[in-house]
Write an enzyme that holds these catalytic residues in place. Structure first.
Site, short mmCIF file in Angstrom:
data_model
loop_
_atom_site.label_atom_id
_atom_site.label_comp_id
_atom_site.label_asym_id
_atom_site.label_seq_id
_atom_site.Cartn_x
_atom_site.Cartn_y
_atom_site.Cartn_z
N HIS A 223 0.80 -1.22 0.00
CA HIS A 223 0.00 0.00 0.00
C HIS A 223 0.84 1.28 0.00
O HIS A 223 0.31 2.37 -0.12
CB HIS A 223 -0.96 0.03 1.19
CG HIS A 223 -0.26 0.24 2.50
ND1 HIS A 223 0.36 -0.78 3.17
CD2 HIS A 223 -0.08 1.35 3.25
CE1 HIS A 223 0.90 -0.31 4.28
NE2 HIS A 223 0.66 0.98 4.36
C1 UD1 Z 1 -1.91 5.05 6.49
C2 UD1 Z 1 -0.60 5.44 7.14
C3 UD1 Z 1 0.43 4.34 6.89
C4 UD1 Z 1 -0.10 2.99 7.33
C5 UD1 Z 1 -1.42 2.74 6.63
C6 UD1 Z 1 -2.05 1.44 7.03
C7 UD1 Z 1 -0.15 7.85 7.15
C8 UD1 Z 1 0.71 8.91 6.60
N1 UD1 Z 1 -0.05 6.64 6.57
O1 UD1 Z 1 -1.67 4.98 5.10
O2 UD1 Z 1 1.59 4.62 7.65
O3 UD1 Z 1 0.82 2.00 7.00
O4 UD1 Z 1 -2.32 3.80 6.98
O5 UD1 Z 1 -3.16 1.21 6.25
O6 UD1 Z 1 -0.87 8.08 8.10
N2 UD1 Z 1 -8.92 4.73 2.12
C9 UD1 Z 1 -10.16 4.16 1.98
N3 UD1 Z 1 -10.78 3.74 3.12
C10 UD1 Z 1 -10.23 3.86 4.34
C11 UD1 Z 1 -8.98 4.48 4.46
C12 UD1 Z 1 -8.33 4.89 3.34
O7 UD1 Z 1 -10.69 4.02 0.89
O8 UD1 Z 1 -10.86 3.44 5.33
C13 UD1 Z 1 -8.21 5.16 0.89
C14 UD1 Z 1 -8.51 6.58 0.52
O9 UD1 Z 1 -8.52 6.66 -0.86
C15 UD1 Z 1 -7.31 7.34 1.03
C16 UD1 Z 1 -6.20 6.32 0.87
O10 UD1 Z 1 -6.82 5.06 1.11
O11 UD1 Z 1 -7.09 8.51 0.36
C17 UD1 Z 1 -5.05 6.50 1.80
O12 UD1 Z 1 -5.50 6.52 3.15
P1 UD1 Z 1 -4.64 7.26 4.27
O13 UD1 Z 1 -5.19 7.03 5.62
O14 UD1 Z 1 -4.46 8.67 3.87
O15 UD1 Z 1 -3.23 6.57 4.14
P2 UD1 Z 1 -2.86 5.02 4.07
O16 UD1 Z 1 -2.27 4.73 2.75
O17 UD1 Z 1 -3.97 4.15 4.54
#
Ligand code: UD1
Length: 395
Positions: A223
């Protein structure tokens, strides 16, 4: 400790606020909340969920699997750019601080929720405890590295998982009085749930267990923006996985951002994405890649425990496989968890397809030997953390 800290009446319980936001936070907070609840005269606790992760499989299912109490306060901030997400969490959490007046804010790991809430608390002169302090990849292109460094700078209690973390903090000039080597709270959760995870029926659902025989398979998670946001790199990794999948099936529970990129980059045919993977659906896993939506904690733990090897860019999985004795190929150029290489089963491979294949085939042929269990990764980290809070808290 913070010089402007309020004066306490020692008869009053310490009002502790735990912060969770993203998937890797839940398993670190669960054992701590359980331990804190053993001292009702000493602590009042409040659970704040920022809503950084909000999908059922990224959040709610973890509450069920870990038997975490419902959050007392849900900030509902959702996704956004780093500044948007961090800023929204700060604005919402500041309101909580005004309203609830916590005595101590406990943050875990390195996600945006961690840094956002630590920064708000520190500016309100509320002591901050950071669980999993001191880990460093020394790679500032990782947003998590920035979150780690700043959170540690702001924290009053730095709870570490390993000696190299202690050393990193000392080298950054952090006073030794604030550093407490307590072990790994995430491993507390793993050891607490490993037995119950054996009851998971995920192997049957995927067609991996028949008549008590478990097929050999590899498990993949990806991811990190550095792997999935660049089409060439992402496709290169999938090419390597396709080759490995000719030897053993690859199960790939994919993060929502990864699924989004698979669709954006039109890679869907490469990964056999089972969008409608239903709870009771039986799969006949053949020699291929099977991509499914993210899994809950117990199902994933069961899959990890029985895998021939794991390929991942996650931080926590490097630690969990070290305890389980399962070979872990880390598809990144560095790790903030070098102890998993030195003492565990982790190999830092990077994301070059040729290298991934070379090491994967070698591990499939020869396996990897676990060296030892890192010190204090014994299921008692939460106990040590609470002990420190009880003895060091200044009323
Ligand atoms: C976040 C953490 C990362 C961790 C990961 C575990 C930061 C900077 N990064 O990254 O360290 O390893 O979580 O998963 O905090 N999204 C969904 N549904 C959700 C959550 C996210 O669809 O419930 C999608 C959205 O498009 C979002 C993208 O995932 O924009 C990224 O989510 P985000 O929480 O910003 O970062 P992660 O990549 O999950």
């Amino acid at each position: 400790m913070n010089s402007q800290k309020k004066l306490y009446n020692s008869n009053r319980p310490i009002k502790v606020t735990h912060i969770v936001g993203a998937r890797p936070n839940f398993m670190k907070v669960a054992p701590l909340m359980r331990e804190v609840s053993r001292y009702p005269q000493k602590f009042d606790q409040l659970l704040v969920h920022t809503g950084q992760h909000y999908d059922e499989e990224m959040s709610k299912s973890f509450f069920n699997d870990l038997k975490l109490t419902e959050p007392d306060i849900y900030l509902g901030v959702g996704s956004g750019t780093h500044a948007e997400q961090t800023g929204k969490i700060m604005i919402e959490f500041e309101r909580v601080c005004f309203q609830e007046k916590p005595d101590l804010v406990i943050v875990v790991g390195d996600v945006n929720s961690t840094i956002a809430c630590a920064l708000v608390a520190a500016k309100h002169c509320i002591p901050v405890a950071h669980i999993e302090a001191g880990l460093r990849s020394f790679d500032r292109t990782m947003p998590e590295e920035i979150n780690r460094v700043i959170t540690d700078r702001l924290s009053d209690y730095l709870f570490t998982t390993c000696e190299d973390a202690n050393q990193n903090l000392i080298e950054e000039g952090i006073s030794e009085n604030k550093i407490f080597f307590v072990g790994n709270a995430m491993i507390d959760s793993l050891l607490n749930h490993i037995k119950i995870a054996k009851n998971s029926i995920i192997l049957e659902k995927l067609g991996l267990r028949k008549n008590n025989n478990i097929k050999k398979y590899g498990l993949v998670t990806l991811h990190r923006p550095s792997n999935v946001d660049n089409q060439k790199i992402f496709k290169g990794i999938l090419d390597a996985l396709k080759e490995i999948a000719k030897e053993i099936p690859i199960i790939f529970p994919a993060h929502p951002r990864t699924i989004k990129q698979i669709k954006n980059f039109k890679l869907i045919e490469m990964v056999n994405y089972e969008e409608n993977f239903l709870p009771n659906e039986l799969k006949n896993t053949d020699q291929n890649i099977v991509t499914i939506p993210p899994l809950g904690y117990l199902d994933f733990l069961c899959l990890m425990t029985n895998a021939k090897m794991v390929l991942t860019d996650s931080g926590g999985i490097q630690e969990e496989t070290t305890i389980l004795g399962i070979p872990c190929l880390t598809l990144r150029n560095n790790t903030e968890r070098p102890i998993t290489v030195k003492e565990g089963t982790n190999i830092v491979v990077g994301n070059d397809p040729e290298k991934i294949m070379e090491i994967a085939f070698s591990v499939l042929k020869n396996g990897i030997s676990r060296k030892r269990i890192p010190k204090y990764w014994d299921g008692k980290a939460a106990e040590r953390i609470v002990k420190v809070l009880l003895t060091k808290w200044k009323y």
